[in-house]
Motif scaffolding. Structure first.
Motif, PDB file in Angstrom:
ATOM      1  N   PRO A 130       0.838  -1.172  -0.070  1.00  8.79           N
ATOM      2  CA  PRO A 130       0.008   0.007   0.053  1.00  8.79           C
ATOM      3  C   PRO A 130       0.833   1.149  -0.125  1.00  8.79           C
ATOM      4  O   PRO A 130       0.269   2.169  -0.126  1.00  8.79           O
TER       5      PRO A 130
ATOM      6  N   TYR B  69      -2.544   3.000  -1.459  1.00  5.97           N
ATOM      7  CA  TYR B  69      -3.175   3.354  -0.451  1.00  5.97           C
ATOM      8  C   TYR B  69      -4.545   3.890  -0.772  1.00  5.97           C
ATOM      9  O   TYR B  69      -5.462   3.619  -0.426  1.00  5.97           O
TER      10      TYR B  69
ATOM     11  N   ILE C 102      -7.679  -1.677   4.048  1.00  2.00           N
ATOM     12  CA  ILE C 102      -7.757  -0.160   3.650  1.00  2.00           C
ATOM     13  C   ILE C 102      -9.018   0.224   2.835  1.00  2.00           C
ATOM     14  O   ILE C 102      -9.629   0.977   2.979  1.00  2.00           O
TER      15      ILE C 102
END
Length: 337
Positions: A247, A257, A287
């Motif tokens: 990420p 991300y 995420i």
């Protein structure tokens, strides 16, 4: 999917140590095998074996691998058995000298090309589609290696983030569709190539740019030269964005991300549900789950506890091992207050 690193230095003779930490940052891209090859005054030395980066390279091996040009690889076994002979980098000797290759991707027509090469007397030592690329380069190498690489890549169909090393050059290439990722950075005055930008952050290198689809970069004592083939679009692998890439990396200028956060938000817009909490499946889904929670207003909570000593289970070579890995890795939280 695999991870590759390459570095060219005019002054250092310990580039293997930089590659080691770059591969450490890319360990998530392959846990089956790893290897490093270096150019030491025209002699190509290498070491590769099954296992993780920190397991394969003891101190004495790293001290032996000295040179100013080097490439490294971490492998997920998509093609070929899980054996040392199928580990990369692939190092070959031929009429024009030595060549080392580390390949992330898949050559779709490699069986057809391999049959044609074997019919003409070529002997293969591994099951790797990468070896087809090496043999094509050796066949086409007449005047300079750049022309040979262009012809070899024109003959293959598939995807590649490729780093190659001769006795005096570091060469990187990205497939014309831009499916595989490859980035260019600088470590002081040295050029470095890597599958993901997170490798630059780990070693303290500066990100310069992404290698463009269809581009070949040649790095030697005179600097960097770019050879541009006709791109066929920019179509990065979706799996990189939603799962595979770290990420903290960027892919074609976009944060992995933030892309996953936005994917979670978009899912909340398209598929709203009445729920008490949002739970992510660690680690790549977490995420997106945070993004879903932010957009929906449903609180995010931990529902699965991960054993941090277990690596990625998707890239285990068999389904039985993947399922066993999941049972070891994830445990749901049960009980009431």
């Amino acid at each position: 999917m695999s991870g590759v690193v390459g570095i060219y230095s005019k002054k250092r003779n310990d580039v293997s140590k930089i590659i080691y930490y770059g591969l450490y940052a890319l360990q998530h891209r392959g846990q089956v095998s790893t290897g490093i090859a270096v150019n030491n005054n025209g002699f190509v030395d290498y070491f590769k074996d099954l296992g993780l980066v920190h397991e394969v390279f003891p101190r004495e091996t790293m001290e032996r691998l000295r040179g100013n040009i080097g490439i490294g690889h971490v492998r997920y076994a998509a093609v070929g058995d899980t054996t040392t002979v199928n580990a990369q980098p692939l190092v070959v000797g031929y009429k024009r000298g030595a060549l080392a290759l580390a390949h992330d991707g898949a050559v779709v027509n490699f069986e057809k090309l391999r049959d044609e090469l074997e019919d003409n007397g070529t002997i293969f030592q591994s099951q790797l589609d990468t070896e087809v690329i090496a043999n094509l380069i050796a066949r086409y190498h007449k005047d300079n290696v750049e022309d040979a690489i262009i012809k070899a890549l024109d003959a293959i169909r598939g995807t590649y983030g490729l780093v190659m090393m001769t006795t005096d050059k570091l060469i990187g290439a990205r497939d014309p569709y831009g499916v595989k990722s490859l980035s260019l950075g600088k470590f002081g005055e040295d050029y470095i190539l890597a599958s993901e930008t997170c490798a630059f952050d780990t070693i303290g290198a500066e990100f310069i740019r992404d290698i463009e689809p269809g581009e070949i970069v040649v790095i030697d004592e005179s600097g960097l030269k770019s050879i541009r083939k006709e791109p066929k679009g920019k179509n990065p692998c979706l799996f990189e964005i939603i799962y595979f890439a770290r990420p903290d990396s960027k892919l074609d200028g976009k944060s992995i991300y933030l892309s996953r956060i936005e994917a979670g938000k978009q899912l909340a817009r398209e598929a709203a549900v009445d729920a008490d909490i949002v739970i992510g499946a660690p680690d790549s889904g977490t995420i997106s789950a945070i993004g879903y929670a932010e957009e929906s207003g449903i609180p995010y909570a931990e529902g699965l506890i991960k054993n941090r000593y277990v690596g990625r289970t998707f890239i285990e070579p068999t389904q039985d091992l993947r399922e066993q890995g999941v049972r070891i890795k994830l445990k749901r939280i049960k009980g009431k207050c």
